[in-house]
Design a protein around this motif. Sequence first.
Motif, short mmCIF file in Angstrom:
data_model
loop_
_atom_site.label_atom_id
_atom_site.label_comp_id
_atom_site.label_asym_id
_atom_site.label_seq_id
_atom_site.Cartn_x
_atom_site.Cartn_y
_atom_site.Cartn_z
N ILE A 364 0.84 -1.20 0.00
CA ILE A 364 0.00 0.00 0.00
C ILE A 364 0.87 1.25 0.00
O ILE A 364 0.64 2.19 -0.77
CB ILE A 364 -0.94 0.00 1.23
N THR A 365 1.88 1.26 0.86
CA THR A 365 2.79 2.42 0.94
C THR A 365 3.51 2.63 -0.38
O THR A 365 3.57 3.76 -0.90
CB THR A 365 3.81 2.21 2.07
N ASN A 366 4.06 1.56 -0.92
CA ASN A 366 4.82 1.64 -2.15
C ASN A 366 3.94 2.11 -3.31
O ASN A 366 4.32 2.99 -4.10
CB ASN A 366 5.44 0.28 -2.46
N SER A 375 0.44 11.38 2.19
CA SER A 375 0.60 10.41 3.26
C SER A 375 -0.64 10.28 4.14
O SER A 375 -0.88 9.23 4.74
CB SER A 375 1.80 10.79 4.14
N SER A 376 -1.45 11.33 4.21
CA SER A 376 -2.66 11.26 5.01
C SER A 376 -3.61 10.18 4.49
O SER A 376 -4.21 9.44 5.27
CB SER A 376 -3.38 12.62 5.01
N VAL A 377 -3.70 10.06 3.17
CA VAL A 377 -4.55 9.03 2.57
C VAL A 377 -3.97 7.64 2.86
O VAL A 377 -4.71 6.69 3.16
CB VAL A 377 -4.67 9.25 1.05
N ARG A 378 -2.64 7.53 2.80
CA ARG A 378 -2.00 6.24 3.08
C ARG A 378 -2.30 5.79 4.50
O ARG A 378 -2.60 4.62 4.74
CB ARG A 378 -0.49 6.36 2.86
N PHE A 379 -2.22 6.71 5.45
CA PHE A 379 -2.51 6.36 6.84
C PHE A 379 -3.96 5.91 7.01
O PHE A 379 -4.25 4.96 7.74
CB PHE A 379 -2.22 7.54 7.76
N MET A 380 -4.87 6.59 6.33
CA MET A 380 -6.28 6.22 6.45
C MET A 380 -6.55 4.85 5.85
O MET A 380 -7.31 4.05 6.42
CB MET A 380 -7.16 7.28 5.79
#
Length: 404
Positions: A364-366, A375-380
């Motif tokens: 997901i991060t990659n 990054s806010s979307v990645r955390f969610m």
Amino acid sequence: MSELAMKQPTLQGNPPRGLTDALADRLRRGDVGAMPVAVGLVIIAVVFDRLNAHFLSAENLTNLALQMAATGTIALGIVLVLLLGEIDLSAGSVSGLTAVVMTQLYVHHGWNPVFAIFAALAVGATIGLLHGVMRTKLNMPSFVVTLAGLIGWQGLMLYLLGKEGTVNLPFDRGIAKISDTWLLPWLAWLLVAVLAGGHLIASLLTRRQRVRAELTVSAPAWIAVRSGGLALLLAATVLVLNSDRGVPLTLVIFGGLILAVDLVLRRTVFGRRIYAVGGNAEAARRAGINVTWVRIAAFIGCSALATVGGILAASRLVAVNQSSGGSDILLNAIAAAVIGGTSLFGGRGRAYAALLGILVIQSITNGMLLLNVDSSVRFMVTGTVLAVAVAIDSVARRGVEAAR
């Protein structure tokens, strides 16, 4: 019944089970295993490949293998304490502190890198021993013990770094070479043959032992299918990685640790005791298991694996600094263990949960980094995946309790 019939062996108590029977039995027990994670990984791969064709390229998959090794190793240690229904919030700080100890000894005191690594492992194991003693002898909740450790060990790390703040490793030798070493193609293929063949032999030996004990066994064809599937998966991985730079040594280290921990959990008395204590500590105590020692050993293992993760992270960064072991490393490690299938309530999970979980999180991060997503979307998204994993675990646990 005649005396002759009574003397003849029977396999009625252990009829071979096929794939359908095995899956049905696991679902009745509420054990969904790695199926949700496997389906999730396929969905992640398809979605990100559609959005960015570079996602499934050999170069990016090699980078993914490098990125997940350090945090995945820390997650492997988290699996050990979660199996007991405990938690270790200090794993990230321990990884950073021990990496700093190793680097200081290697760079500033001229220690041999091997001795510096063993010294760091000794420090990590000692920290785990301290956490375990505080949890068992003082009866302190593991949450409080390791939360104090998170703060305290991070403070000690900053103290050791001093005003310098950053210590660089020699990039062309020693510890830095761990993340810049790749297996020769023939060695990678030999490793595939050894792992797949070893899995087949171990499965057949286990089946023979269960037949002798008149326990339920899997059909030989199903054992062959499982070992063949593992061989195909490993071969595909090696084929892709060899088309770029090769199989990274860090991935081999991570995989080797998973295999070692899995063997300990499934094939040793100590591993059985971990599951017993995690399932019901009081029942385990009445059965004669030294619950105190099991818990202490799990915390030692967790901190030791956090140390290895810190060493791999320092090797990849070629330095240690004030953010070592910080940021979202701890949260990702815990999330990886849970997403991979380890129960937060203890007693259920496997070592490979660390691999599956970190694959999900790092993919997901990659993928989002390739798409330049904030990054806010990645955390969610990661938080949502974690919530779904815990929900599945809760539902499965209710199913187990209802079956009882």
